[in-house]
Structure formats: C-alpha cells, structure tokens
Scaffold this active site. Structure first.
Site, short mmCIF file in Angstrom:
data_model
loop_
_atom_site.label_atom_id
_atom_site.label_comp_id
_atom_site.label_asym_id
_atom_site.label_seq_id
_atom_site.Cartn_x
_atom_site.Cartn_y
_atom_site.Cartn_z
N LYS A 114 41.75 -59.62 106.29
CA LYS A 114 42.27 -58.45 104.69
C LYS A 114 43.81 -57.56 104.85
O LYS A 114 44.45 -57.66 106.26
CB LYS A 114 41.13 -58.24 105.03
CG LYS A 114 39.94 -58.53 104.32
CD LYS A 114 38.27 -57.48 104.86
CE LYS A 114 37.11 -57.96 103.65
NZ LYS A 114 36.51 -57.06 103.44
N TYR A 158 35.67 -61.16 94.12
CA TYR A 158 34.12 -60.59 94.37
C TYR A 158 33.44 -59.88 93.48
O TYR A 158 32.65 -59.16 93.08
CB TYR A 158 34.88 -59.29 95.68
CG TYR A 158 34.85 -59.32 96.50
CD1 TYR A 158 34.49 -59.62 97.92
CD2 TYR A 158 36.38 -59.25 97.21
CE1 TYR A 158 34.37 -59.15 99.06
CE2 TYR A 158 37.08 -59.23 98.25
CZ TYR A 158 36.00 -58.80 99.45
OH TYR A 158 36.46 -58.76 100.49
N ASN A 204 37.96 -53.20 105.80
CA ASN A 204 37.36 -53.68 107.39
C ASN A 204 37.96 -55.18 108.10
O ASN A 204 36.78 -56.10 108.53
CB ASN A 204 35.59 -53.86 107.61
CG ASN A 204 35.17 -54.66 105.87
OD1 ASN A 204 36.09 -55.60 105.51
ND2 ASN A 204 33.33 -54.78 105.79
N HIS A 225 36.82 -61.00 106.10
CA HIS A 225 35.48 -61.66 105.24
C HIS A 225 35.41 -62.67 106.07
O HIS A 225 35.96 -63.56 106.47
CB HIS A 225 36.36 -61.42 103.27
CG HIS A 225 35.01 -62.35 103.05
ND1 HIS A 225 34.21 -62.00 102.06
CD2 HIS A 225 35.30 -63.61 102.98
CE1 HIS A 225 33.14 -62.85 102.32
NE2 HIS A 225 33.45 -64.01 101.54
N GLU A 251 33.64 -70.62 98.10
CA GLU A 251 34.51 -69.31 98.58
C GLU A 251 36.09 -69.93 98.67
O GLU A 251 36.40 -70.51 98.23
CB GLU A 251 34.47 -69.02 99.90
CG GLU A 251 33.17 -67.83 98.77
CD GLU A 251 33.06 -66.64 99.88
OE1 GLU A 251 32.22 -65.62 99.65
OE2 GLU A 251 32.93 -66.88 101.12
P1 IDP Z 1 30.33 -58.52 103.94
O1 IDP Z 1 32.53 -58.20 103.81
O2 IDP Z 1 30.14 -58.16 105.35
O3 IDP Z 1 29.36 -59.73 103.58
P2 IDP Z 1 29.75 -57.58 101.37
O4 IDP Z 1 28.18 -56.62 101.31
O5 IDP Z 1 29.68 -58.30 100.94
O6 IDP Z 1 30.09 -57.22 103.05
O7 IDP Z 1 31.09 -56.36 101.02
C1 IDP Z 1 32.05 -57.06 100.50
C2 IDP Z 1 33.07 -56.30 101.12
O8 IDP Z 1 32.33 -54.57 100.44
C3 IDP Z 1 33.47 -55.32 103.04
O9 IDP Z 1 33.31 -56.42 103.40
C4 IDP Z 1 33.76 -54.24 102.06
O10 IDP Z 1 35.02 -54.43 102.40
C5 IDP Z 1 33.40 -53.73 100.59
N1 IDP Z 1 32.18 -53.06 100.83
C6 IDP Z 1 30.61 -52.87 100.76
N2 IDP Z 1 29.57 -52.01 101.14
C7 IDP Z 1 30.95 -51.15 100.88
C8 IDP Z 1 30.40 -49.42 100.94
O11 IDP Z 1 29.27 -48.76 100.75
N3 IDP Z 1 32.33 -48.84 100.50
C9 IDP Z 1 33.07 -48.91 99.91
N4 IDP Z 1 33.23 -50.72 100.00
C10 IDP Z 1 32.41 -51.54 100.59
MG MG Z 2 29.60 -60.27 101.87
#
Ligand code: IDP
Ligand code: MG
Length: 140
Positions: free
Chosen positions: A11, A51, A114, A117, A128
């Site tokens: 990212k 997304y 974070n 992905h 994807e």
């Molecule tokens: P993942 O990437 O671990 O699969 P997902 O729940 O699919 O997590 O969420 C996709 C992305 O959305 C996360 O990697 C993060 O960048 C963002 N995200 C998820 N939850 C939050 C939140 O509570 N606040 C802000 N961004 C979030």
């Molecule tokens: Mg996810």
C-alpha cells in the site's frame, strides 16, 4: 495442502517509506513466491471498485483516498496454502493486534495505513488477481 495464488498489494504508506524490498523479503522468507508484480498509481474508480465490498463502511471514502495517495505494488503470490499463509505473514488488520514478526506489526502506521492487502478466500483471490493481471503477466 494445495498450491494457491493470492493477490497482494503493497500500500501507499509502505511505498512512500521505500519498504517494498523489506516486505517482499517477508513473503519470500515465509515460503511464498512472487510470480507477478507491477508498481502502479490506482485511479479513484479502480480503488472504489476493488474495495466495493466495503462501500457501506464508514471508512470507505478515507480508504479510497488513502489507496490513491501514492503508488502501490500489485503482486501475485504463489505457494502452499498461499491465501492463509499470506494472511499469517501480514498479521492482523489492526497493527495493535498483529503478532510479532508480521508485516503489519513491524511496518503498519495505523489500522488504515497497514502496509499490505491480501486476499481472504479462494474466490476473492481469483477475482482480485483477474481484476489487476492478465494471465500472460503471471509467470510461475
Ligand atoms: P484486511 O485488509 O485485513 O482484509 P478488511 O476488513 O478487509 O481488512 O479491510 C480492508 C482495509 O480497510 C484494511 O486493510 C484497512 O486498510 C481498512 N480498514 C479496515 N478497517 C478499518 C477501520 O476500522 N478504520 C479505517 N480503515 C479500516
Ligand atoms: Mg480484506
């Protein structure tokens, strides 16, 4: 166990800090092979479509803005149990909950920024990968 492929994205928070090589070392040391890779600037439309499953979540607009805030590295990772293995190497979504040695524990800036992905299931991995790569761009 079976050989699988999964979609990975390094990212913008990570490309900005020049962490592509360090993150790739985590994948390779963890037993995964990078069988496709390209660095791109996502468009808003691409990020929104990718997304789309999160469209109703409160963080959706911020997430899209973040994902287009700089270049990303799109990758296909291959290996035994690659989908689950990559999720282990990445660590929990929230770096505060990520295990020692994981990418998110070491490199993530926040729950949103974070660093990586990874696909979460065989069906989403296939979708994807096809969203970003032609078959001819993946070389095992
Ligand atoms: P993942 O990437 O671990 O699969 P997902 O729940 O699919 O997590 O969420 C996709 C992305 O959305 C996360 O990697 C993060 O960048 C963002 N995200 C998820 N939850 C939050 C939140 O509570 N606040 C802000 N961004 C979030
Ligand atoms: Mg996810």
């Amino acid at each position: 166990m079976a050989v699988e492929r999964t979609l990975s994205i390094i990212k913008p928070d990570a490309t900005r800090r020049n962490l592509t090589g360090k993150i790739n070392a985590k994948f390779e040391d963890g037993g995964l092979r990078i069988v496709a890779q390209k660095r791109v600037q996502l468009s808003k439309a691409q990020a929104e479509a990718f997304y789309g499953v999160h469209r109703e979540r409160g963080f959706f607009n911020d997430l899209v803005s973040f994902m287009i805030s700089g270049p990303v590295v799109l990758q296909v990772l291959e290996g035994e149990n690659a989908i689950a293995r990559n999720r282990e190497i990445m660590g929990a979504t929230n770096p505060a909950n990520a295990a020692e040695g994981t990418i998110r524990k070491e490199f993530a800036e926040s729950i949103e920024a974070n660093s990586v992905h990874g696909s979460d299931a065989p069906e989403t991995a296939a979708q994807e990968i096809a969203f970003f790569f032609a078959g001819t761009e993946i070389v095992a």
